[in-house]
Design an enzyme around this catalytic site. Structure first.
Site, PDB file in Angstrom:
ATOM      1  N   ASP A 171      23.602  11.920  36.795  1.00 46.52           N
ATOM      2  CA  ASP A 171      22.561  12.089  35.770  1.00 46.52           C
ATOM      3  C   ASP A 171      22.141  10.707  35.272  1.00 46.52           C
ATOM      4  O   ASP A 171      22.977   9.932  34.810  1.00 46.52           O
ATOM      5  CB  ASP A 171      23.120  12.937  34.618  1.00 46.52           C
ATOM      6  CG  ASP A 171      22.061  13.294  33.580  1.00 46.52           C
ATOM      7  OD1 ASP A 171      22.271  14.267  32.854  1.00 46.52           O
ATOM      8  OD2 ASP A 171      21.039  12.587  33.495  1.00 46.52           O
ATOM      9  N   ASP A 174      16.035  14.093  36.633  1.00 44.52           N
ATOM     10  CA  ASP A 174      16.924  12.919  36.719  1.00 44.52           C
ATOM     11  C   ASP A 174      18.374  13.277  37.033  1.00 44.52           C
ATOM     12  O   ASP A 174      19.256  12.455  36.847  1.00 44.52           O
ATOM     13  CB  ASP A 174      16.855  12.107  35.426  1.00 44.52           C
ATOM     14  CG  ASP A 174      17.695  12.708  34.311  1.00 44.52           C
ATOM     15  OD1 ASP A 174      17.804  13.952  34.260  1.00 44.52           O
ATOM     16  OD2 ASP A 174      18.246  11.939  33.515  1.00 44.52           O
ATOM     17  N   GLU A 175      18.638  14.496  37.477  1.00 45.77           N
ATOM     18  CA  GLU A 175      20.036  14.841  37.748  1.00 45.77           C
ATOM     19  C   GLU A 175      20.161  15.759  38.956  1.00 45.77           C
ATOM     20  O   GLU A 175      19.240  16.512  39.287  1.00 45.77           O
ATOM     21  CB  GLU A 175      20.684  15.497  36.527  1.00 45.77           C
ATOM     22  CG  GLU A 175      19.995  16.768  36.112  1.00 45.77           C
ATOM     23  CD  GLU A 175      20.602  17.385  34.856  1.00 45.77           C
ATOM     24  OE1 GLU A 175      21.796  17.728  34.902  1.00 45.77           O
ATOM     25  OE2 GLU A 175      19.870  17.542  33.880  1.00 45.77           O
TER      26      GLU A 175
HETATM   27  N1  DCP Z   1      13.394  15.315  28.494  1.00 47.74           N
HETATM   28  C1  DCP Z   1      12.348  15.793  27.704  1.00 47.74           C
HETATM   29  N2  DCP Z   1      12.604  16.635  26.643  1.00 47.74           N
HETATM   30  C2  DCP Z   1      13.875  17.000  26.365  1.00 47.74           C
HETATM   31  C3  DCP Z   1      14.946  16.535  27.155  1.00 47.74           C
HETATM   32  C4  DCP Z   1      14.658  15.688  28.223  1.00 47.74           C
HETATM   33  O1  DCP Z   1      11.187  15.464  27.953  1.00 47.74           O
HETATM   34  N3  DCP Z   1      14.123  17.813  25.315  1.00 47.74           N
HETATM   35  C5  DCP Z   1      13.077  14.396  29.602  1.00 47.74           C
HETATM   36  C6  DCP Z   1      13.263  12.964  29.131  1.00 47.74           C
HETATM   37  C7  DCP Z   1      14.568  12.528  29.727  1.00 47.74           C
HETATM   38  C8  DCP Z   1      14.639  13.347  31.004  1.00 47.74           C
HETATM   39  O2  DCP Z   1      13.960  14.574  30.703  1.00 47.74           O
HETATM   40  O3  DCP Z   1      14.590  11.124  29.966  1.00 47.74           O
HETATM   41  C9  DCP Z   1      16.048  13.612  31.454  1.00 47.74           C
HETATM   42  O4  DCP Z   1      16.733  14.431  30.506  1.00 47.74           O
HETATM   43  P1  DCP Z   1      18.240  14.199  30.124  1.00 47.74           P
HETATM   44  O5  DCP Z   1      18.663  15.376  29.350  1.00 47.74           O
HETATM   45  O6  DCP Z   1      19.021  13.829  31.342  1.00 47.74           O
HETATM   46  O7  DCP Z   1      18.214  12.985  29.094  1.00 47.74           O
HETATM   47  P2  DCP Z   1      18.167  11.441  29.357  1.00 47.74           P
HETATM   48  O8  DCP Z   1      18.247  11.097  30.807  1.00 47.74           O
HETATM   49  O9  DCP Z   1      16.990  10.868  28.665  1.00 47.74           O
HETATM   50  O10 DCP Z   1      19.467  10.944  28.595  1.00 47.74           O
HETATM   51  P3  DCP Z   1      20.995  11.073  29.044  1.00 47.74           P
HETATM   52  O11 DCP Z   1      21.475   9.664  29.247  1.00 47.74           O
HETATM   53  O12 DCP Z   1      21.687  11.739  27.903  1.00 47.74           O
HETATM   54  O13 DCP Z   1      21.038  11.872  30.309  1.00 47.74           O
HETATM   55 MG    MG Z   2      19.717  12.004  32.009  1.00 50.84          MG
END
Ligand code: DCP
Ligand code: MG
Length: 436
Positions: A56, A149-150
């Site tokens: 992720d 992203d995962e």
């Molecule tokens: N995303 C979004 N709205 C949300 C959650 C996520 O638009 N409520 C988008 C932005 C994030 C991407 O999806 O960058 C990936 O979601 P993740 O839950 O994996 O969150 P992040 O990658 O940003 O952070 P982490 O390091 O916790 O994985």
């Molecule tokens: Mg993420």
């Protein structure tokens, strides 16, 4: 970056250690990495015998923005705004101010007034995601994307090809994502998807966490039940009202009693609580939709008769979507009139579903809107916008209100599996045999 000590990297190695600096395998007793001198050594007795991973990216959208504008490196960055006016993601610096995904932007800026706010650029993120996916697929064909992203990766059996255990290949992947795509990712390594997904979140950002078979139960015991996929606020409340708050309590509860109280979900919770999850990493995500349709022998114009023909189709779609471990967020109804004109109606559900009952209720509502009394020669129904049912969280399957419906469908599915699809029907399904 190549592991220096391939003997230690052999899948048969008893205890493993990995240099978190360069990703190389090192001797479990080494104080420092012989290759890069790094002292961040990850040790775990099962490190070199586990091969299911969840990868992720860290603060994904924000990481891509920081990559493209190095001046932002040490600034709190929030990606979001636009129509929804909420935070899509916040970089790890902004998170120290309490900013998080889905927070209204005005609140986020109150918490972190100095944040740099950037509107999402989806094309850019999709491009980065494609490159990351390609790196993953160079390791194993068993890559199951979960979101942008995962992904889950199963590296079982590819150790020989890469001349390295899965852990080492994953550390290399992490390094390549960083050097070739310019963002960082966290890795969770375990023996199944459930534990791997939990592991990837333990040490973010740039994490590499392992949950071994031997420690799974102990690790889970004091964690809240909400850590289990799909256990949302509603089910957590219901379980808490019954005195169940920790995963450890689920471990010691009698599985039969959990099944009696919560149906199929109770059994599933019981298994997951013990760290058991036999769902395979499934790369077959090609199906964009799952649908079924039937052409009538004689045209039908009566609404009730159309509804009756809809039910077996919903059962068929539900069966196929369950077999593939998917759930659909959008329901689509199709009608072909006697004059061959076709109309489709779609609606987005509150939660992704795999239940025939939910699909039928939605289909019936769409039919009520779409059907003007004209004779029809064909009806079809389907689900699209498909997601992995487990990862989608199945809030519907886990919502207490729908638990009985889900349990009933699970029981019917089990009977069908035993006696054949045509033997077991519901009153509705038997009323009118499926055609076409
Ligand atoms: N995303 C979004 N709205 C949300 C959650 C996520 O638009 N409520 C988008 C932005 C994030 C991407 O999806 O960058 C990936 O979601 P993740 O839950 O994996 O969150 P992040 O990658 O940003 O952070 P982490 O390091 O916790 O994985
Ligand atoms: Mg993420």
């Amino acid at each position: 970056m190549a592991p220096r000590n391939l003997a230690a990297a052999s899948p048969k190695a008893k205890a493993g250690a990995l240099c978190r600096g360069c990703g190389g395998a090192v001797d479990a007793h080494a104080g420092a990495c012989p290759s890069c001198g790094g002292r961040r050594i990850l040790r775990h007795p099962e490190l070199f015998s586990l091969s299911v991973a969840h990868v992720d990216c860290d603060a994904f959208y924000a990481s891509v923005e920081k990559r493209d504008n190095p001046a932002l490196a040490d600034r709190p960055v929030i990606v979001g705004g636009g129509r929804r006016g909420v935070v899509a993601t916040a970089c790890y610096i902004a998170r120290t101010y309490g900013v998080h995904s889905a927070m209204p932007m005005f609140k986020a800026l109150k918490a972190c007034p100095d944040a740099v706010v950037i509107r999402p650029d989806m094309a850019k993120y999709a491009e980065a995601a494609r490159r990351i996916r390609a790196l993953m697929e160079s390791l194993t064909p068993l890559v199951q994307p979960v979101s942008i992203d995962e992904a889950f990766l199963d590296l079982t059996g590819v150790e020989r090809l890469h001349k390295a255990p899965a852990a080492v290949s994953l550390a290399r992947l992490q390094a390549r994502i960083s050097s070739e795509v310019g963002v960082t990712a966290s890795v969770g390594l375990s023996c199944n998807k459930f534990l791997a997904k939990i592991a990837s979140d333990l040490d973010k950002p740039r994490g590499f966490s392992v949950i071994g078979r031997a420690e799974a139960q102990t690790f889970l015991a004091d964690k809240p039940i909400g850590l289990i996929w799909g256990v949302g606020a509603a089910l957590s409340r219901k379980l808490a009202a019954d005195g169940l708050r920790t995963i450890g309590q689920l471990q010691t509860a009698d599985p039969g009693e959990l099944a009696r109280r919560y149906g199929e979900i109770g059994l599933r919770l019981s298994r997951l609580a013990r760290g058991e999850d036999d769902r395979p990493v499934n790369p077959e995500r090609d199906a964009k939709s799952i649908s079924a349709e039937t052409t009538f022998e004689t045209d039908i114009s009566e609404r009730g008769a159309l509804e009756d023909s809809l039910w077996p189709l919903c059962e068929k779609v539900s069966r196929r979507i369950k077999e593939q471990g998917l759930a659909g967020r959008v329901a689509v109804l199709k009608l072909k009139r006697a004059d061959f004109s076709t109309l489709t109606r779609r609606t987005t559900l509150d939660h992704p579903t795999q239940l025939a009952g939910t699909l039928f209720d939605t289909g019936r509502a769409l039919l009520a809107k779409a059907h003007d009394g004209a004779p029809c020669r064909l009806i079809g129904i389907g689900l699209c916008d498909l997601e992995d049912a487990a990862v989608a969280g199945q809030p519907e399957l886990f919502a207490p209100d729908d638990a009985r419906l889900a349990a009933r469908e699970a029981a019917l599915d089990a009977l069908r599996a035993k006696f054949g699809a045509r033997v077991i029907g519901t009153g509705r399904g038997l009323k009118k045999p499926e055609q076409g």
